[in-house]
Scaffold this motif. Structure first.
Motif, PDB file in Angstrom:
ATOM      1  N   THR A 152       0.815  -1.212   0.000  1.00  0.00           N
ATOM      2  CA  THR A 152       0.000   0.000   0.000  1.00  0.00           C
ATOM      3  C   THR A 152       0.853   1.267   0.000  1.00  0.00           C
ATOM      4  O   THR A 152       0.490   2.260  -0.627  1.00  0.00           O
ATOM      5  CB  THR A 152      -0.922  -0.003   1.224  1.00  0.00           C
ATOM      6  OG1 THR A 152      -0.132  -0.133   2.415  1.00  0.00           O
ATOM      7  CG2 THR A 152      -1.901  -1.176   1.149  1.00  0.00           C
ATOM      8  N   GLN A 182       0.515   4.150  -2.784  1.00  0.00           N
ATOM      9  CA  GLN A 182       0.195   5.545  -2.470  1.00  0.00           C
ATOM     10  C   GLN A 182       1.247   6.495  -3.026  1.00  0.00           C
ATOM     11  O   GLN A 182       0.925   7.586  -3.506  1.00  0.00           O
ATOM     12  CB  GLN A 182       0.071   5.715  -0.955  1.00  0.00           C
ATOM     13  CG  GLN A 182      -1.169   5.053  -0.371  1.00  0.00           C
ATOM     14  CD  GLN A 182      -1.270   5.243   1.123  1.00  0.00           C
ATOM     15  OE1 GLN A 182      -0.401   5.853   1.738  1.00  0.00           O
ATOM     16  NE2 GLN A 182      -2.332   4.705   1.719  1.00  0.00           N
ATOM     17  N   TRP A 221       0.531   6.801  -6.667  1.00  0.00           N
ATOM     18  CA  TRP A 221      -0.669   7.605  -6.890  1.00  0.00           C
ATOM     19  C   TRP A 221      -0.365   9.097  -6.758  1.00  0.00           C
ATOM     20  O   TRP A 221      -0.848   9.913  -7.545  1.00  0.00           O
ATOM     21  CB  TRP A 221      -1.752   7.183  -5.901  1.00  0.00           C
ATOM     22  CG  TRP A 221      -3.028   7.951  -6.040  1.00  0.00           C
ATOM     23  CD1 TRP A 221      -3.499   8.923  -5.213  1.00  0.00           C
ATOM     24  CD2 TRP A 221      -4.004   7.812  -7.081  1.00  0.00           C
ATOM     25  NE1 TRP A 221      -4.701   9.400  -5.663  1.00  0.00           N
ATOM     26  CE2 TRP A 221      -5.036   8.738  -6.808  1.00  0.00           C
ATOM     27  CE3 TRP A 221      -4.107   7.012  -8.202  1.00  0.00           C
ATOM     28  CZ2 TRP A 221      -6.155   8.866  -7.623  1.00  0.00           C
ATOM     29  CZ3 TRP A 221      -5.216   7.149  -9.014  1.00  0.00           C
ATOM     30  CH2 TRP A 221      -6.218   8.068  -8.726  1.00  0.00           C
ATOM     31  N   LEU A 248      -5.603  -0.959  -4.446  1.00  0.00           N
ATOM     32  CA  LEU A 248      -5.407  -0.664  -3.025  1.00  0.00           C
ATOM     33  C   LEU A 248      -6.234  -1.604  -2.163  1.00  0.00           C
ATOM     34  O   LEU A 248      -5.765  -2.077  -1.118  1.00  0.00           O
ATOM     35  CB  LEU A 248      -5.789   0.793  -2.754  1.00  0.00           C
ATOM     36  CG  LEU A 248      -5.617   1.286  -1.316  1.00  0.00           C
ATOM     37  CD1 LEU A 248      -4.161   1.202  -0.884  1.00  0.00           C
ATOM     38  CD2 LEU A 248      -6.124   2.719  -1.171  1.00  0.00           C
ATOM     39  N   GLY A 279      -5.535  -2.266   1.640  1.00  0.00           N
ATOM     40  CA  GLY A 279      -5.475  -0.874   2.052  1.00  0.00           C
ATOM     41  C   GLY A 279      -6.704  -0.428   2.827  1.00  0.00           C
ATOM     42  O   GLY A 279      -7.707  -1.166   2.950  1.00  0.00           O
ATOM     43  N   ASP A 280      -6.623   0.773   3.364  1.00  0.00           N
ATOM     44  CA  ASP A 280      -7.707   1.332   4.163  1.00  0.00           C
ATOM     45  C   ASP A 280      -8.904   1.624   3.264  1.00  0.00           C
ATOM     46  O   ASP A 280      -8.768   2.219   2.192  1.00  0.00           O
ATOM     47  CB  ASP A 280      -7.215   2.609   4.847  1.00  0.00           C
ATOM     48  CG  ASP A 280      -8.259   3.170   5.805  1.00  0.00           C
ATOM     49  OD1 ASP A 280      -9.210   2.434   6.128  1.00  0.00           O
ATOM     50  OD2 ASP A 280      -8.126   4.333   6.203  1.00  0.00           O
ATOM     51  N   THR A 319     -11.251   3.711   3.796  1.00  0.00           N
ATOM     52  CA  THR A 319     -11.467   5.159   3.706  1.00  0.00           C
ATOM     53  C   THR A 319     -10.631   5.765   2.579  1.00  0.00           C
ATOM     54  O   THR A 319     -11.095   6.637   1.835  1.00  0.00           O
ATOM     55  CB  THR A 319     -11.112   5.828   5.042  1.00  0.00           C
ATOM     56  OG1 THR A 319     -11.877   5.218   6.091  1.00  0.00           O
ATOM     57  CG2 THR A 319     -11.399   7.316   4.999  1.00  0.00           C
ATOM     58  N   GLN A 320      -9.390   5.296   2.451  1.00  0.00           N
ATOM     59  CA  GLN A 320      -8.531   5.766   1.370  1.00  0.00           C
ATOM     60  C   GLN A 320      -9.068   5.338   0.012  1.00  0.00           C
ATOM     61  O   GLN A 320      -9.006   6.093  -0.963  1.00  0.00           O
ATOM     62  CB  GLN A 320      -7.114   5.223   1.570  1.00  0.00           C
ATOM     63  CG  GLN A 320      -6.096   5.753   0.574  1.00  0.00           C
ATOM     64  CD  GLN A 320      -5.843   7.241   0.756  1.00  0.00           C
ATOM     65  OE1 GLN A 320      -5.591   7.701   1.860  1.00  0.00           O
ATOM     66  NE2 GLN A 320      -5.927   7.997  -0.328  1.00  0.00           N
ATOM     67  N   ALA A 368     -11.790   7.662  -0.815  1.00  0.00           N
ATOM     68  CA  ALA A 368     -11.264   9.002  -1.111  1.00  0.00           C
ATOM     69  C   ALA A 368     -10.764   9.083  -2.550  1.00  0.00           C
ATOM     70  O   ALA A 368     -10.945  10.111  -3.224  1.00  0.00           O
ATOM     71  CB  ALA A 368     -10.146   9.337  -0.132  1.00  0.00           C
ATOM     72  N   TRP A 369     -10.127   8.021  -3.047  1.00  0.00           N
ATOM     73  CA  TRP A 369      -9.680   8.013  -4.438  1.00  0.00           C
ATOM     74  C   TRP A 369     -10.846   7.955  -5.416  1.00  0.00           C
ATOM     75  O   TRP A 369     -10.756   8.439  -6.542  1.00  0.00           O
ATOM     76  CB  TRP A 369      -8.741   6.834  -4.671  1.00  0.00           C
ATOM     77  CG  TRP A 369      -7.402   6.995  -4.006  1.00  0.00           C
ATOM     78  CD1 TRP A 369      -6.979   8.059  -3.265  1.00  0.00           C
ATOM     79  CD2 TRP A 369      -6.318   6.074  -4.024  1.00  0.00           C
ATOM     80  NE1 TRP A 369      -5.707   7.860  -2.806  1.00  0.00           N
ATOM     81  CE2 TRP A 369      -5.257   6.646  -3.260  1.00  0.00           C
ATOM     82  CE3 TRP A 369      -6.122   4.818  -4.575  1.00  0.00           C
ATOM     83  CZ2 TRP A 369      -4.044   6.006  -3.060  1.00  0.00           C
ATOM     84  CZ3 TRP A 369      -4.915   4.166  -4.393  1.00  0.00           C
ATOM     85  CH2 TRP A 369      -3.875   4.753  -3.641  1.00  0.00           C
TER      86      TRP A 369
END
Length: 425
Positions: A264, A268, A271, A292, A297-298, A300-301, A304-305
């Motif tokens: 991850t 990131q 990205w 992700l 990965g999270d 929430t992330q 967000a993407w």
């Protein structure tokens, strides 16, 4: 007008001569003891003029006679030069026509004729450039014939005749030779050699469109995705591709770069290295979010993407293709376990704004299911299952409806839903 002026001048000279000669009573006496010779002044003038003309003609004839060997030598040199240039033109013509053996023979003939001229002391001023060009044509023909030793030999000759620190023409020839050699290395599937050739170019030449095109192919062949992406960006700024082709190339390279991430943190970092316009591409944002999610990965992330893509789809339902919209729904569905209140509000408001969108009904129903809102989830999933065009999502909706029916103890509804789920596959 000019002829009239000349005629008037001629009449003036004739009149002046007649006036001078007609009344001229002067004589010239020559004493040669014991003789005396009396001559008219007009006759003496005519004799002087005639003698000067005769002497001048004799001197010119003698000079022309002595110049004959030099003229013959110049004529022979001129014929050799014409033959040399003709051979070079034939070499280029044959190469364009695909007659590579004839092209190489003509180029070698041009080289031998230029060498003979130089050995005879009659070297042409542009001999170095001509030799370099002939070597390049011979090397190109040898490359087409898969004769690598001969190609490399002529390539070395071209680089020797066109040094990097020579005149402007020699520098241009050297740079062109290096670019062509890099292209040959690409044809040989030798990306390292092609990149080495390009690295030897000056900074200005390395940023030309031709050099960047070769570099893009070499870096892709060498799996240097980041370098290939940077090169593609430069080519897009130079307008080397059409807008659609440029977007497709950048999107493909960015996708490869995202796929190369192994954790991850690396994903990131990749990205963040992308430009804003690239991060706004729906395909890249969805793919990066899926990657992700696959790497643990999270959630929430992930959301967000996906937020810019989601907002674009909500504002303009036709902004995304059906394929991308379905991928977005599936990716958001996978992150519903940790769904926060703002995202739940976004999904509900989007579904209410577009009540006939089966994909939004399905996503809202799944969000309500995760929040244990059984009645609302059943209502939304039922509407989505009846209207959904995508087979996997329709089957998923029926499957979740069957599970809800089993929780309620409604065996007949569960059996019907399981049947619909099986038929959807």
């Amino acid at each position: 007008m000019r002829a009239a002026l000349w005629l008037l001048a001629l009449f003036g000279v004739a009149v002046a001569t007649a006036l001078f000669a007609g009344n001229n009573q002067g004589t010239v006496t020559l004493y040669w003891p014991p003789y005396r010779i009396d001559l008219s002044l007009n006759l003496v003038i005519l004799l002087l003029v005639g003698g000067f003309a005769t002497l001048y003609a004799a001197l010119r004839a003698l000079a022309a006679l002595l110049e004959l060997p030099h003229q013959a030598r110049r004529w022979r040199v001129q014929q050799k030069e014409r033959s040399m240039h003709g051979a070079l033109l034939d070499a280029l013509t044959h190469m364009l026509g695909g007659r590579f053996i004839r092209s190489r023979k003509a180029a070698v003939a041009a080289l031998s004729q230029e060498s003979a001229l130089a050995a005879g002391g009659d070297a042409v001023p542009h001999g170095a450039q001509l030799r370099a060009l002939a070597h390049m044509i011979a090397a190109e023909a040898s490359h087409a014939l898969q004769d690598r030793p001969t190609r490399d030999s002529h390539l070395g000759g071209a680089l020797q005749e066109a040094p990097m620190r020579g005149t402007v023409n020699e520098q241009e020839m050297h740079e062109g030779t290096q670019m062509r050699a890099a292209r040959w290395s690409l044809d040989d599937r030798d990306a390292g050699a092609a990149l080495d050739r390009l690295a030897a170019l000056p900074q200005g030449a390395a940023r030309r469109t031709l050099a960047l095109r070769i570099k893009l192919k070499a870096t892709r062949l060498a799996r240097q995705t980041q370098e290939a992406l940077d090169t593609a960006r430069l080519l897009c700024k130079h307008r080397a591709f059409s807008p659609s082709a440029a977007q497709s190339i950048v999107r493909g390279l960015a996708t490869e770069l995202i796929n190369s991430a192994h954790d991850t943190a690396q994903l990131q970092q990749i990205w963040l290295s992308l430009e804003t316009s690239e991060r706004n591409m729906p395909e890249l944002a969805i793919h990066a979010a899926q990657r992700l999610e696959a790497l643990g990965g999270d959630a929430t992330q992930v959301r967000a993407w996906l937020l810019p893509v989601w907002e674009r789809m909500v504002e303009r339902p036709d902004a995304l293709s059906d394929q991308h919209a379905l991928k977005l729904v599936r990716t958001l569905e996978a992150s519903l376990d940790a769904l926060d209140a703002p995202w739940l509000a976004r999904i509900e408001s989007a579904q209410q704004a577009n009540p006939r969108d089966a994909r939004l009904q399905y996503l809202a129903g799944m969000a309500c299911l995760k929040r244990q809102l059984w009645g609302k989830a059943q209502q939304l999933l039922t509407q989505a299952a009846q209207q959904m065009g995508d087979t996997p999502l329709r089957a998923s909706a029926w499957r979740h409806l069957a599970e809800l029916a089993e929780q309620r103890g409604d065996d007949s509804a569960a059996a019907s839903a399981w049947k619909q789920a099986a038929l959807a596959h």
